[in-house]
Scaffold this motif. Sequence first.
Motif, PDB file in Angstrom:
ATOM      1  N   ASP A 128     108.353  92.553  79.180  1.00  0.00           N
ATOM      2  CA  ASP A 128     108.954  93.085  78.099  1.00  0.00           C
ATOM      3  C   ASP A 128     110.495  93.189  78.234  1.00  0.00           C
ATOM      4  O   ASP A 128     111.521  92.756  77.281  1.00  0.00           O
ATOM      5  CB  ASP A 128     108.541  94.696  77.832  1.00  0.00           C
ATOM      6  CG  ASP A 128     107.390  94.766  77.098  1.00  0.00           C
ATOM      7  OD1 ASP A 128     106.646  93.936  76.553  1.00  0.00           O
ATOM      8  OD2 ASP A 128     106.648  95.897  77.192  1.00  0.00           O
ATOM      9  N   LEU A 129     110.855  93.180  79.563  1.00  0.00           N
ATOM     10  CA  LEU A 129     112.105  93.197  79.941  1.00  0.00           C
ATOM     11  C   LEU A 129     112.693  91.738  79.757  1.00  0.00           C
ATOM     12  O   LEU A 129     114.080  91.370  79.208  1.00  0.00           O
ATOM     13  CB  LEU A 129     112.329  93.436  81.342  1.00  0.00           C
ATOM     14  CG  LEU A 129     113.830  93.689  81.720  1.00  0.00           C
ATOM     15  CD1 LEU A 129     114.803  94.716  81.097  1.00  0.00           C
ATOM     16  CD2 LEU A 129     114.006  93.812  83.234  1.00  0.00           C
ATOM     17  N   ILE A 130     111.770  90.731  80.156  1.00  0.00           N
ATOM     18  CA  ILE A 130     112.321  89.443  79.830  1.00  0.00           C
ATOM     19  C   ILE A 130     112.691  89.047  78.326  1.00  0.00           C
ATOM     20  O   ILE A 130     113.467  88.499  78.039  1.00  0.00           O
ATOM     21  CB  ILE A 130     111.375  88.375  80.355  1.00  0.00           C
ATOM     22  CG1 ILE A 130     111.398  88.514  81.964  1.00  0.00           C
ATOM     23  CG2 ILE A 130     111.472  86.937  80.235  1.00  0.00           C
ATOM     24  CD1 ILE A 130     110.532  87.804  82.794  1.00  0.00           C
ATOM     25  N   TYR A 131     111.552  89.489  77.619  1.00  0.00           N
ATOM     26  CA  TYR A 131     111.754  89.223  76.070  1.00  0.00           C
ATOM     27  C   TYR A 131     112.976  89.970  75.618  1.00  0.00           C
ATOM     28  O   TYR A 131     113.531  89.364  74.578  1.00  0.00           O
ATOM     29  CB  TYR A 131     110.439  89.795  75.559  1.00  0.00           C
ATOM     30  CG  TYR A 131     109.310  88.860  75.458  1.00  0.00           C
ATOM     31  CD1 TYR A 131     109.423  87.449  75.053  1.00  0.00           C
ATOM     32  CD2 TYR A 131     107.961  89.260  75.669  1.00  0.00           C
ATOM     33  CE1 TYR A 131     108.593  86.355  75.025  1.00  0.00           C
ATOM     34  CE2 TYR A 131     107.051  88.284  75.737  1.00  0.00           C
ATOM     35  CZ  TYR A 131     107.132  86.843  75.749  1.00  0.00           C
ATOM     36  OH  TYR A 131     106.186  85.733  75.765  1.00  0.00           O
ATOM     37  N   SER A 132     113.223  91.208  75.999  1.00  0.00           N
ATOM     38  CA  SER A 132     114.391  91.811  75.373  1.00  0.00           C
ATOM     39  C   SER A 132     115.659  91.184  75.743  1.00  0.00           C
ATOM     40  O   SER A 132     116.538  91.122  75.007  1.00  0.00           O
ATOM     41  CB  SER A 132     114.292  93.257  75.818  1.00  0.00           C
ATOM     42  OG  SER A 132     115.025  93.705  76.757  1.00  0.00           O
ATOM     43  N   LYS A 133     115.889  90.675  76.936  1.00  0.00           N
ATOM     44  CA  LYS A 133     116.882  89.867  77.365  1.00  0.00           C
ATOM     45  C   LYS A 133     116.963  88.600  76.496  1.00  0.00           C
ATOM     46  O   LYS A 133     118.196  88.247  76.218  1.00  0.00           O
ATOM     47  CB  LYS A 133     116.838  89.417  78.778  1.00  0.00           C
ATOM     48  CG  LYS A 133     117.295  90.820  79.765  1.00  0.00           C
ATOM     49  CD  LYS A 133     117.224  90.221  81.064  1.00  0.00           C
ATOM     50  CE  LYS A 133     117.538  91.387  81.991  1.00  0.00           C
ATOM     51  NZ  LYS A 133     117.538  90.976  83.657  1.00  0.00           N
ATOM     52  N   GLU A 134     115.801  87.962  76.508  1.00  0.00           N
ATOM     53  CA  GLU A 134     115.980  86.595  75.639  1.00  0.00           C
ATOM     54  C   GLU A 134     116.260  86.990  74.271  1.00  0.00           C
ATOM     55  O   GLU A 134     116.980  86.208  73.542  1.00  0.00           O
ATOM     56  CB  GLU A 134     114.543  85.971  75.568  1.00  0.00           C
ATOM     57  CG  GLU A 134     114.285  85.328  76.879  1.00  0.00           C
ATOM     58  CD  GLU A 134     115.129  84.047  77.040  1.00  0.00           C
ATOM     59  OE1 GLU A 134     115.510  83.336  76.351  1.00  0.00           O
ATOM     60  OE2 GLU A 134     115.679  84.083  78.276  1.00  0.00           O
ATOM     61  N   SER A 135     115.878  88.010  73.531  1.00  0.00           N
ATOM     62  CA  SER A 135     116.418  88.438  72.352  1.00  0.00           C
ATOM     63  C   SER A 135     117.555  88.948  72.081  1.00  0.00           C
ATOM     64  O   SER A 135     118.278  88.664  70.919  1.00  0.00           O
ATOM     65  CB  SER A 135     115.469  89.727  71.861  1.00  0.00           C
ATOM     66  OG  SER A 135     114.109  89.611  71.990  1.00  0.00           O
ATOM     67  N   ASP A 136     118.174  89.485  73.292  1.00  0.00           N
ATOM     68  CA  ASP A 136     119.508  89.925  73.093  1.00  0.00           C
ATOM     69  C   ASP A 136     120.195  88.664  73.182  1.00  0.00           C
ATOM     70  O   ASP A 136     121.545  88.862  72.602  1.00  0.00           O
ATOM     71  CB  ASP A 136     120.060  90.750  74.407  1.00  0.00           C
ATOM     72  CG  ASP A 136     119.321  91.911  74.119  1.00  0.00           C
ATOM     73  OD1 ASP A 136     118.947  92.427  72.858  1.00  0.00           O
ATOM     74  OD2 ASP A 136     119.155  92.704  75.141  1.00  0.00           O
ATOM     75  N   ARG A 137     120.173  87.634  73.512  1.00  0.00           N
ATOM     76  CA  ARG A 137     121.027  86.391  73.642  1.00  0.00           C
ATOM     77  C   ARG A 137     121.204  85.663  72.376  1.00  0.00           C
ATOM     78  O   ARG A 137     121.129  85.473  71.438  1.00  0.00           O
ATOM     79  CB  ARG A 137     120.576  85.417  74.692  1.00  0.00           C
ATOM     80  CG  ARG A 137     120.658  85.672  76.006  1.00  0.00           C
ATOM     81  CD  ARG A 137     120.575  84.531  76.852  1.00  0.00           C
ATOM     82  NE  ARG A 137     120.174  84.908  78.096  1.00  0.00           N
ATOM     83  CZ  ARG A 137     119.681  84.069  79.006  1.00  0.00           C
ATOM     84  NH1 ARG A 137     119.560  82.739  78.770  1.00  0.00           N
ATOM     85  NH2 ARG A 137     119.391  84.493  80.172  1.00  0.00           N
TER      86      ARG A 137
END
Length: 137
Positions: A128-137
């Motif tokens: 989830d943390l990885i997806y959220s970082k990817e989404s934020d970019r």
Amino acid sequence: MEVLKLFAPYGPAWLGGVLLTLVAFYFGRQFLEEYKRQNQRKGELDLKREERKQAEVDERAQRDRERSQMEGRIAAQMERSNTLIEGMKTLMESVVASNDVLHADLVHSQARSQGMAEKVDHICDRVDLIYSKESDR
């Protein structure tokens, strides 16, 4: 009358003695016959009494034999029951030991499952943390 002529030379006292002897003999014979009959009846009663006593003894012996046989059967049945109970105790001890092993396995399995659940939660959090970082970019 001829009988009186036979005893006439001996006198009337002698005739009375003979008559008394004949009467005593007659009654003595009657007494002896009655005595024999009484003894025979007594013997028959004694024989019947002895037969009854023997029948009671035989019946008591038969009851004792039957009771002994019954006690033997009861003792054999109790022995079989005791053997069966011992077998059941052994089986129950085996079941308890098996349940203890299964319980220990279950506790160990629960602990492992909880550990795996924590790892999966950790992995989910990371993903989830990885997806959220990817989404934020």
